[in-house]
Design an enzyme around this catalytic site. Structure first.
Site, short mmCIF file in Angstrom:
data_model
loop_
_atom_site.label_atom_id
_atom_site.label_comp_id
_atom_site.label_asym_id
_atom_site.label_seq_id
_atom_site.Cartn_x
_atom_site.Cartn_y
_atom_site.Cartn_z
N SER A 117 68.16 48.69 24.56
CA SER A 117 67.26 49.83 24.48
C SER A 117 65.97 49.47 23.77
O SER A 117 65.95 48.60 22.87
CB SER A 117 67.97 50.93 23.69
N TYR A 141 71.52 54.15 16.14
CA TYR A 141 71.70 53.82 17.57
C TYR A 141 71.00 52.50 17.90
O TYR A 141 71.61 51.56 18.45
CB TYR A 141 71.17 54.96 18.45
N LYS A 145 72.48 48.53 18.98
CA LYS A 145 72.08 47.76 20.17
C LYS A 145 71.56 46.39 19.73
O LYS A 145 71.84 45.37 20.37
CB LYS A 145 71.01 48.52 20.96
#
Ligand code: UDP
Length: 328
Positions: A117, A141, A145
């Protein structure tokens, strides 16, 4: 024919990849726990309902089918939720993903495509953002990643696998044939939120109007989900051809403000759009625009549905025809 296991293949992006794979000569097998995915979005693939945490089920799957490569989409992906419940994110996106690598190793599967991402970059210092830009995520988040990308790199250096990590910018739009689309509950993304508001007569919140941008609203790089899907297959072909592992941005390279997106929704739908100027949403970077030069050059990727109008048009077609999404 190569067989590809797609974790999270019943999700928004995964399902578009699953649709594309057989067209390019691959046999897809979807592995999804249906927590956020939709059974009905998987039409042309074998479907296994299973959780990433369930290594026994994964093992059974690997024993039953001869799998050549993994595309790993299954993940939690809401920034706000990751701030409130970080352990859920580290557990699913890091721990369970490592477990997947361990199980792959038992079966000697060595090709891996990872859904990463733009959230790995955090607040950019340079626009458009190249892949070698500093990675400094601003939420758990993005951190999960980035950590998993580091795991993959170390695992590559240990000679255990080859991988391509694709750093998505804002995935949007829907299958141009109208079979697949976006169905999240709750829906938080700008384009579907805007289109749903048009359909229901609700208003759209504009999160932050005092950013240092020409119209005061955040700028993002919207990429059509089918273009994103095609990039995964190019990545797989590269690994199959013995090409190097690598990390690639995936965006259009054009930034649009929230107001420009809403104006496009108005134009495409030809309906009135009511907006409410609202406070900034915590954790939103001001601008995120990708440099996608590397993937164009090295994998030969080119976006087919680059225009924002086309992206919104395909999303509009899906939501208008499926006001209740997959209706599950
Ligand atoms: N946004 C907005 N109203 C909404 C949803 C999103 O103003 O109802 C803004 C959001 O603050 C961001 C941009 O639209 O600046 C894109 O947000 P989205 O959630 O679609 O994707 P993100 O960039 O967070 O991955």
């Amino acid at each position: 024919m190569s067989t590809v296991l797609i974790t999270g293949g019943a999700g928004y992006i995964g399902s578009h990849v699953v649709k594309e794979l057989p067209r390019q000569g691959y046999q897809p097998i979807v592995y999804d726990n249906l927590q956020t995915g939709h059974r009905k979005s998987v039409r042309n693939a074998l479907f296994i309902e299973g959780d990433l945490a369930d290594s026994e089920k994964l093992r059974k799957t690997f024993r039953s089918y001869s799998i050549d490569a993994i595309m790993h989409f299954a993940a939690d992906c809401l920034v706000g939720e990751s701030v409130e419940n970080p352990l859920k994110y580290f557990k699913n996106n890091v721990k369970n993903s490592i477990q997947l690598l361990e199980t792959m190793d038992e079966f000697d599967i060595k090709k891996f495509i990872f859904s990463s991402s733009a959230a790995v970059y955090g607040e950019p210092k340079e626009i458009p953002i190249p892949e070698d830009h500093l990675c400094s995520p601003t939420n758990p988040y993005g951190e999960t990643k980035l950590i998993f990308e580091k795991v993959l790199q170390a695992y590559l250096e240990a000679g255990k696998l080859n991988y391509v990590s694709l750093r998505y910018f804002n995935a949007a739009g829907a299958d141009p044939a109208g079979e697949l689309g976006e169905d999240h509950a709750p829906e938080t993304h700008l384009i579907p939120v805007g289109i749903k508001a048009v359909l229901t007569g609700d208003s759209i919140p504009i999160f932050g109007t005092d950013y240092d941008t020409p119209d005061g609203t955040c700028i993002r790089d919207y990429i059509h989900v089918t273009d994103l899907a095609r990039a995964h297959i190019l990545a797989l072909k590269r690994l199959e051809g013995g090409g190097n592992s690598g990390i690639y941005n995936l965006g259009n390279g054009n930034g649009y403000s929230v107001r420009q997106v809403i104006e496009t929704i108005r134009k495409v739908t030809n309906r009135k759009v009511t907006t409410i100027e609202s406070p900034r949403r915590p954790g939103d970077p001001e601008r995120l625009v990708a440099s996608s030069e590397k993937i164009k050059k090295e994998l030969g990727w080119t976006p087919k549905y680059a225009a924002l109008e086309t992206i919104v048009e395909t999303a509009w077609q899906w939501h208008r025809n499926h006001p209740n999404g997959y209706g599950e």
